[in-house]
Each structure stands twice: as C-alpha cells, then as structure tokens.
Design an enzyme around this catalytic site. Structure first.
Site, PDB file in Angstrom:
ATOM      1  N   ASP A   1       0.854  -1.173  -0.110  1.00 14.82           N
ATOM      2  CA  ASP A   1       0.016   0.115  -0.025  1.00 14.82           C
ATOM      3  C   ASP A   1       0.954   1.422  -0.140  1.00 14.82           C
ATOM      4  OD1 ASP A   1      -2.396   1.722   0.361  1.00 14.82           O
ATOM      5  OD2 ASP A   1      -1.833   1.867   2.478  1.00 14.82           O
ATOM      6  N   SER A   2       0.300   2.382  -0.372  1.00 17.77           N
ATOM      7  CA  SER A   2       1.080   3.635  -0.344  1.00 17.77           C
ATOM      8  C   SER A   2       1.583   3.706   1.164  1.00 17.77           C
ATOM      9  CB  SER A   2       0.176   4.875  -0.523  1.00 17.77           C
ATOM     10  OG  SER A   2      -1.092   4.790   0.195  1.00 17.77           O
ATOM     11  N   GLY A  60      -2.788   9.060  -3.548  1.00 13.60           N
ATOM     12  CA  GLY A  60      -4.302   9.489  -3.944  1.00 13.60           C
ATOM     13  C   GLY A  60      -4.484  10.746  -4.685  1.00 13.60           C
ATOM     14  N   CYS A  66      -4.085  -1.305  -2.113  1.00 13.28           N
ATOM     15  CA  CYS A  66      -4.411   0.240  -2.165  1.00 13.28           C
ATOM     16  C   CYS A  66      -5.269   0.446  -3.286  1.00 13.28           C
ATOM     17  CB  CYS A  66      -2.916   0.849  -2.515  1.00 13.28           C
ATOM     18  SG  CYS A  66      -2.967   2.844  -2.898  1.00 13.28           S
ATOM     19  N   ASN A  67      -6.288   1.010  -3.132  1.00 15.58           N
ATOM     20  CA  ASN A  67      -7.302   1.321  -4.074  1.00 15.58           C
ATOM     21  C   ASN A  67      -6.775   2.237  -5.424  1.00 15.58           C
ATOM     22  OD1 ASN A  67     -10.359   0.463  -3.230  1.00 15.58           O
ATOM     23  ND2 ASN A  67      -9.084   0.916  -1.615  1.00 15.58           N
ATOM     24  N   GLU A  83      -5.429   9.065   9.789  1.00 18.60           N
ATOM     25  CA  GLU A  83      -3.812   9.029  10.066  1.00 18.60           C
ATOM     26  C   GLU A  83      -3.643   9.862  11.342  1.00 18.60           C
ATOM     27  OE1 GLU A  83      -1.020   9.028   7.097  1.00 18.60           O
ATOM     28  OE2 GLU A  83      -1.952   7.434   6.257  1.00 18.60           O
ATOM     29  N   CYS A 123     -11.316   3.172  -0.537  1.00 21.96           N
ATOM     30  CA  CYS A 123     -10.059   3.527   0.172  1.00 21.96           C
ATOM     31  C   CYS A 123      -9.561   2.610   1.150  1.00 21.96           C
ATOM     32  CB  CYS A 123      -9.933   5.113   0.380  1.00 21.96           C
ATOM     33  SG  CYS A 123      -8.641   5.529   1.269  1.00 21.96           S
ATOM     34  N   THR A 124      -8.540   2.413   1.339  1.00 16.19           N
ATOM     35  CA  THR A 124      -7.869   1.491   2.210  1.00 16.19           C
ATOM     36  C   THR A 124      -7.934   2.083   3.831  1.00 16.19           C
ATOM     37  OG1 THR A 124      -5.872   2.332   2.029  1.00 16.19           O
ATOM     38  CG2 THR A 124      -6.150   0.077   1.004  1.00 16.19           C
ATOM     39  N   HIS A 125      -8.099   3.315   3.956  1.00 15.66           N
ATOM     40  CA  HIS A 125      -8.547   3.860   5.164  1.00 15.66           C
ATOM     41  C   HIS A 125      -9.792   3.836   5.784  1.00 15.66           C
ATOM     42  CE1 HIS A 125      -4.262   5.265   4.334  1.00 15.66           C
ATOM     43  NE2 HIS A 125      -4.137   6.039   5.426  1.00 15.66           N
TER      44      HIS A 125
HETATM   45  N1  DGL Z   1      -4.040   3.730   0.116  1.00 14.14           N
HETATM   46  C1  DGL Z   1      -4.793   4.666  -0.675  1.00 14.14           C
HETATM   47  C2  DGL Z   1      -6.050   4.060  -1.297  1.00 14.14           C
HETATM   48  O1  DGL Z   1      -6.391   3.153  -1.018  1.00 14.14           O
HETATM   49  C3  DGL Z   1      -5.003   5.827   0.420  1.00 14.14           C
HETATM   50  C4  DGL Z   1      -4.013   6.838   0.803  1.00 14.14           C
HETATM   51  C5  DGL Z   1      -3.268   7.291  -0.253  1.00 14.14           C
HETATM   52  O2  DGL Z   1      -3.840   8.285  -0.865  1.00 14.14           O
HETATM   53  O3  DGL Z   1      -2.138   7.052  -0.549  1.00 14.14           O
HETATM   54  O4  DGL Z   1      -6.448   4.821  -2.100  1.00 14.14           O
END
Ligand code: DGL
Length: 273
Positions: free
Chosen positions: A12-13, A45, A75-76, A154, A186-188
C-alpha cells in the site's frame, strides 16, 4: 514450482493496506505475509497515474526479491492506476482491491444505485464504475472523492466531531441520490466505518473491499493449489513489515489496527528497486 509456504506480498502507499493485511490474517491465519508500506511517498491518492505506476513497479520488484508467491495490491489508487500494467508484466498471481469490492456491491444492491467513496485518483479514474458496469449494465454508480478522510484517519480521529462534520458534507450528496450500497473505496475508510455507517443510515449496506479481497484471495490461492497448510507454532514469525520511512510511526499505528503484535518494521530504500 511455486512454494506454497512462501509469503503473500501485500503493499500500500502506507498504513491503510493494513486493513487488508488484517483481513488476510483473520481469514487465512496460516499464511505468511510480507507487507510494504510506502510511507516516504504517501499519499498516492493525489498523484498521477504515471507516478503511482512507477512506484508500484518498484514495490513489486522488492516483493519479488522477498520470494512472495502472490501479490495483493492493497491500495485502491494503485489498483485503479497500476494493476493492469503490473499483471501484464509479472507471472505472479496478483489481485487488487477494486474488483472484489465491485462484485460485492453488485451482490448487495437492491435498488441498483451504488455509491463509491475514495481518493481523487480512484474516483477520477472511474474504475469502480467501469468494472461494475461491465458486470451489470443497469446499475447506476456515483463516485465521491473524500480527500480529507485519509489525514483524519492518520490523525487518529476515527470517532470525532470533526470527522462527523466532514463526513456529513461529503456523504449528503450520496444520501440525496438514494444509494442503498456504498463501497469504502479507500484502504483507510474501514477505520471510520462506524461514522460513515451512522451518517448513511442503516438501510445502506457498506462494502469493505478489504474483507472481500481476502475472501477472493483465499479462493484464488485454493484454485492454484497455493494455500499454506503449515501448522502454526507459538512465536512463529509469520509477518514481516517493511516501509520506506518513519518505521516507528508505522509500528505504532499498525499495532493499533492489528492485534497480532507487530514486532518491527524495517526501512528499505525502495528507489533501489
Ligand atoms: N491507500 C490509498 C488508497 O486506498 C489511500 C491513501 C493514499 O492516498 O495514498 O487509495
């Protein structure tokens, strides 16, 4: 031949993909995991397709160096922008989070109106709408970028009046349209699921692609005869975490999400891959 007992690579990011890793741990406790969070270059993102794809390629090369048996793009944004390229470039079984989320939403909707929330990149790419329409033409899909959700999560403001207020502003539009299913794209977002659920109301089904991805991953590994059948022993070191920066911050956050005890997160220079 691929080693069944090799780890699954998850990336993931940054921190958000831990919601996917957590589901894999829950649903497949025998599996080993190598997780990479690109904490030096987060967020993805609001970056371009080219940049996210370049970053993702480096991470795939790193995970290959760890001899993983499969890769989950947890990560989406990276799934939206890079997955197709990555799949065509490597022989490893690979899975993103978008298709599992799209399939689950189609199964859930009764009135054919699905909402998707995610980063600007994911929503702007239109990928959820594309997959959903490919599977079922008659469904209406409405996307809404919610860029403030990632920093709120976060900051640890999972249950907070500020998050409530911002969520109301973002979600009112989707309530007015009358969606009955909402993809947390989105993963969060699974971490603020209760806030989103409260605002959307009980009639709206929330789809968590993290859960669906782990479920599909299990099926995929089973089909390819790649499930790990090792017996789990106490003290067995099954999970390895790597980041590109801020290992301590990652560890603290990770331990609040995953209750399996993350012993350490190691910093690597991802630009070398
Ligand atoms: N992990 C990213 C997603 O699922 C969200 C955080 C980012 O913007 O990197 O899109």
């Amino acid at each position: 031949m691929t080693d069944r007992n090799a780890p699954i690579g998850v990336f993931d990011s940054g921190l958000g993909g831990l919601t996917v890793a957590r589901e894999i741990m829950r649903q497949m406790p025998e599996e080993r995991i190598v997780y990479f969070g690109d904490t030096a270059r987060v967020p993805y993102g609001n970056k371009s397709r080219e940049t996210v794809t370049r970053f993702s390629r480096q991470i795939v090369r790193f995970l290959q160096s760890q001899k993983v048996k499969a890769i989950v793009v947890a990560c989406n944004t990276a799934s939206a922008y890079a997955l197709e390229d990555l799949e065509s470039e490597t022989d490893l079984p690979m899975m993103g989070v978008v298709i599992p989320g799209a399939v689950a939403a189609i199964e859930a909707t009764q009135n054919g109106k699905i909402g998707v929330i995610g980063t600007q990149g994911t929503i702007g790419s239109g990928i959820y709408a594309r997959y959903i329409k490919e599977l079922k033409k008659t469904v209406e899909v409405v996307g809404k970028a919610c860029p403030l959700f990632v920093p709120l999560v976060e900051e640890g403001l999972w249950e907070d009046p500020v998050t409530d207020e911002i969520a109301k502003r973002y979600l009112t539009e989707l309530i007015d349209i009358g969606i009955d299913t909402l993809i947390l794209g989105c993963t969060h977002y699974p971490l603020i699921r209760s806030t989103v659920g409260r605002i959307m109301g009980e009639e709206v089904t929330l789809v968590n692609p993290a859960y669906e991805t782990a479920r599909e991953l299990k099926q995929m590994l089973e089909k390819k005869d790649l499930l790990n059948h090792e017996v789990r022993r106490l003290g067995d070191d099954r999970y390895h975490f790597f980041v590109s920066d801020e290992a301590e911050k990652f560890r603290g956050f990770a331990n609040s999400i995953i209750k399996y005890g993350i012993l350490s997160a190691k910093i690597i220079n991802i630009e070398e891959y």
